[in-house]
Design a protein around this motif. Structure first.
Motif, mmCIF file in Angstrom:
data_model
loop_
_atom_site.group_PDB
_atom_site.id
_atom_site.type_symbol
_atom_site.label_atom_id
_atom_site.label_comp_id
_atom_site.label_asym_id
_atom_site.label_seq_id
_atom_site.Cartn_x
_atom_site.Cartn_y
_atom_site.Cartn_z
ATOM 1 N N VAL A 225 0.888 -1.162 0.000
ATOM 2 C CA VAL A 225 0.000 0.000 0.000
ATOM 3 C C VAL A 225 0.921 1.205 0.000
ATOM 4 N N SER A 226 0.650 2.155 -0.862
ATOM 5 C CA SER A 226 1.474 3.360 -0.844
ATOM 6 C C SER A 226 0.601 4.594 -1.040
ATOM 7 N N LEU A 227 1.194 5.705 -0.660
ATOM 8 C CA LEU A 227 0.476 6.973 -0.722
ATOM 9 C C LEU A 227 1.191 7.890 -1.702
ATOM 10 N N ASP A 228 0.444 8.313 -2.705
ATOM 11 C CA ASP A 228 0.982 9.318 -3.618
ATOM 12 C C ASP A 228 0.427 10.654 -3.139
ATOM 13 N N PRO A 229 1.236 11.432 -2.409
ATOM 14 C CA PRO A 229 0.699 12.653 -1.791
ATOM 15 C C PRO A 229 0.270 13.687 -2.822
ATOM 16 N N THR A 230 0.793 13.603 -4.040
ATOM 17 C CA THR A 230 0.435 14.609 -5.034
ATOM 18 C C THR A 230 -1.012 14.453 -5.504
ATOM 19 N N SER A 231 -1.625 13.286 -5.255
ATOM 20 C CA SER A 231 -3.037 13.186 -5.637
ATOM 21 C C SER A 231 -3.939 13.118 -4.417
ATOM 22 N N CYS A 232 -3.522 13.751 -3.339
ATOM 23 C CA CYS A 232 -4.333 13.807 -2.122
ATOM 24 C C CYS A 232 -4.550 15.245 -1.700
ATOM 25 N N LYS A 233 -5.788 15.581 -1.508
ATOM 26 C CA LYS A 233 -6.059 16.910 -0.984
ATOM 27 C C LYS A 233 -6.310 16.802 0.507
ATOM 28 N N ALA A 234 -6.092 17.887 1.222
ATOM 29 C CA ALA A 234 -6.181 17.832 2.677
ATOM 30 C C ALA A 234 -7.602 17.581 3.167
ATOM 31 N N SER A 235 -8.565 18.299 2.639
ATOM 32 C CA SER A 235 -9.915 18.118 3.168
ATOM 33 C C SER A 235 -10.899 17.855 2.036
ATOM 34 N N ARG A 236 -11.984 17.241 2.401
ATOM 35 C CA ARG A 236 -12.986 16.884 1.407
ATOM 36 C C ARG A 236 -14.313 17.512 1.753
ATOM 37 N N THR A 237 -15.097 17.766 0.728
ATOM 38 C CA THR A 237 -16.464 18.191 0.999
ATOM 39 C C THR A 237 -17.377 16.999 0.744
ATOM 40 N N LYS A 238 -18.443 16.964 1.475
ATOM 41 C CA LYS A 238 -19.381 15.851 1.322
ATOM 42 C C LYS A 238 -20.107 15.918 -0.007
ATOM 43 N N ARG A 239 -20.379 14.752 -0.537
ATOM 44 C CA ARG A 239 -21.192 14.691 -1.744
ATOM 45 C C ARG A 239 -22.627 15.027 -1.337
ATOM 46 N N SER A 240 -23.227 16.030 -1.940
ATOM 47 C CA SER A 240 -24.558 16.428 -1.502
ATOM 48 C C SER A 240 -25.617 15.703 -2.328
ATOM 49 N N ALA A 241 -26.823 15.748 -1.817
ATOM 50 C CA ALA A 241 -27.925 15.129 -2.540
ATOM 51 C C ALA A 241 -28.077 15.840 -3.886
ATOM 52 N N GLU A 242 -28.368 15.070 -4.898
ATOM 53 C CA GLU A 242 -28.459 15.668 -6.217
ATOM 54 C C GLU A 242 -29.691 16.557 -6.331
ATOM 55 N N SER A 243 -29.522 17.680 -6.938
ATOM 56 C CA SER A 243 -30.651 18.584 -7.130
ATOM 57 C C SER A 243 -31.536 18.040 -8.252
ATOM 58 N N SER A 244 -32.834 18.031 -7.979
ATOM 59 C CA SER A 244 -33.725 17.468 -8.988
ATOM 60 C C SER A 244 -34.428 18.563 -9.784
ATOM 61 N N LEU A 245 -34.011 19.817 -9.528
ATOM 62 C CA LEU A 245 -34.626 20.916 -10.259
ATOM 63 C C LEU A 245 -34.319 20.814 -11.744
ATOM 64 N N PRO A 246 -35.335 20.940 -12.575
ATOM 65 C CA PRO A 246 -35.036 20.908 -14.000
ATOM 66 C C PRO A 246 -34.301 22.195 -14.381
ATOM 67 N N THR A 247 -33.330 22.062 -15.261
ATOM 68 C CA THR A 247 -32.556 23.224 -15.668
ATOM 69 C C THR A 247 -32.849 23.492 -17.138
ATOM 70 N N PRO A 248 -33.070 24.766 -17.470
ATOM 71 C CA PRO A 248 -33.220 25.070 -18.893
ATOM 72 C C PRO A 248 -31.979 24.603 -19.640
ATOM 73 N N SER A 249 -32.154 24.119 -20.845
ATOM 74 C CA SER A 249 -31.085 23.382 -21.508
ATOM 75 C C SER A 249 -29.833 24.203 -21.794
ATOM 76 N N ASN A 250 -29.960 25.502 -21.903
ATOM 77 C CA ASN A 250 -28.762 26.280 -22.227
ATOM 78 C C ASN A 250 -28.065 26.845 -20.993
ATOM 79 N N ILE A 251 -28.632 26.534 -19.821
ATOM 80 C CA ILE A 251 -28.069 27.063 -18.582
ATOM 81 C C ILE A 251 -27.082 26.059 -17.990
ATOM 82 N N CYS A 252 -26.016 26.601 -17.385
ATOM 83 C CA CYS A 252 -24.956 25.776 -16.785
ATOM 84 C C CYS A 252 -25.522 24.670 -15.905
ATOM 85 N N SER A 253 -25.192 23.426 -16.245
ATOM 86 C CA SER A 253 -25.650 22.316 -15.417
ATOM 87 C C SER A 253 -24.806 21.082 -15.686
ATOM 88 N N LYS A 254 -25.020 20.096 -14.828
ATOM 89 C CA LYS A 254 -24.311 18.832 -14.984
ATOM 90 C C LYS A 254 -24.948 18.045 -16.125
#
Ligand SMILES: *[C@@H]1O[C@H](CO)[C@@H](O)[C@H](O)[C@H]1NC(C)=O
Length: 353
Positions: A225-254
């Protein structure tokens, strides 16, 4: 842009690109995965159970730089095949049943990696249990020339000695210190494994008969087992619940993007997953930025300035605001099995930045 966002971007480009551009795109992609080229396994073996287990458990998103199963820091697990020869010419004499030279090529471990665990597994293929007790001895050769392979009894250090009975079971040895030395690629002289019929339980003239039982029964493998520190960030944010709001197609979205490794021609060396939902961000960040677009304060200001001076200040960009990690299992060039955690591989949310 960090490496993994870069990865997704390149991957998307790669899938859309002309064939003529593939080599460059692929090189960039592999680099984002910490690889110098597309691995070409020759005779890959089965995937060790321990690695499947870690893969199936998934990554603890809170701490992707820890291997929970082994309770050590790390984001890469490698399982190495034994490349050492069996020293069969010497068997058996006295109480010695078997002597094997073990060699694991740890030169694939990169300089920037910190080895946090080294573990040798010795697995017995047969389990003809008749109560025979054996002695197992594991040595670290101190000097070894080609000639010296035959007689190294003077130049070796005993690492482990233990008795065991033939059972269908693995024995594990903690060789973290040894693995750290090997990873420095300086002094890897392998190990010498000897199995002896235990003198206490075998009558003198029964050595060979109890030795016969363990014939070529052994499978050895090494895991780090090894650790590559260059691909580790110090802190993480939690994955949040996905937003179910419909987005107009030309607006920034996933946007959904499933990446099938077969489409990229990687099915020969990527073991799992077969592909994954990487997603990407796309769309406009118009003025005024709404709550839904999860704009940063800076982006809100930027759209404001853009509305006043559109020629000078561009609109903010639609970019990932939340990402999550994935694990990949693959074969490397030495047919070793590697499990690696990669951060920021999946776009969970997009916003205007
Ligand atoms: C393995 O050995 C290292 C030192 O060589 C030690 O720090 C570590 O705690 C050991 N791990 C286990 C599980 O015993």
């Amino acid at each position: 842009m960090n490496t993994s966002v870069l990865f997704i971007t390149i991957l998307a480009l790669f899938l859309l690109a002309d064939c003529s551009e593939l080599p460059f795109q692929e090189r960039m992609l592999l680099k984002a995965l910490g690889l110098n080229g597309r691995p070409r396994p020759v005779a890959p073996g089965p995937v060790p159970k321990a690695l499947w287990k870690i893969f199936e458990q998934g990554i603890n998103s809170e701490n992707p730089c820890r291997m929970e199963g082994f309770q050590v820091p790390g984001n890469i697990v490698r399982s190495y095949k034994d490349q050492g020869p069996l020293m069969s010419s010497e068997i058996p004499h006295g109480s010695l049943c078997f002597r094997k030279y073990l060699f694991f090529d740890l030169s694939v471990v990169e300089k920037k990696e910190e080895v946090t665990l080294g573990q040798l597994e010795i697995k017995f293929k047969h389990n003809t249990y008749q109560g025979h007790v054996f002695q197992l001895q594991l040595y670290h050769p101190l000097h070894m020339s080609l000639k010296g392979m035959r007689d190294h009894s003077m130049n070796r250090k005993l690492l482990f000695a233990q008795s065991f009975r033939l059972l269908h079971k693995s024995l594990y040895f903690n060789l973290t210190k040894v693995a750290q030395d090997w990873a420095k690629a300086e002094n890897n002289m392998g190990l010498v494994l000897e199995i002896l019929a235990d003198v206490d339980t075998s009558r003198t003239n029964h050595f060979s008969s109890s030795c016969e039982q363990i014939d070529f029964f052994i499978h050895t493998s090494f895991l780090t087992v090894s650790l590559d520190p260059t691909s580790c960030k110090a802190s993480r944010t939690k994955r949040s619940a996905e937003s179910s709001l419909p987005t107009p197609s030309n607006i920034c979205s996933k946007r959904r993007l499933y990446i099938d490794f077969k489409d990229v021609g990687w099915q020969n060396w990527v073991i799992a997953p077969r592909g994954y939902m990487a997603n990407y961000c796309h769309g406009e960040c118009p003025y005024p930025l709404t709550e839904m677009l999860k704009g940063t304060n800076h982006a809100v200001l930027q759209t404001l300035v853009h509305s006043i001076e559109p020629e000078i200040t561009p609109l903010p960009c639609c970019a990932p605001t939340k990402l999550s990690p994935i694990s990949m299992l693959y074969y490397d060039n030495n047919d070793n099995v590697v499990l690696r955690h990669y951060e920021d591989m999946v776009v969970d949310e997009c916003g205007c930045k």
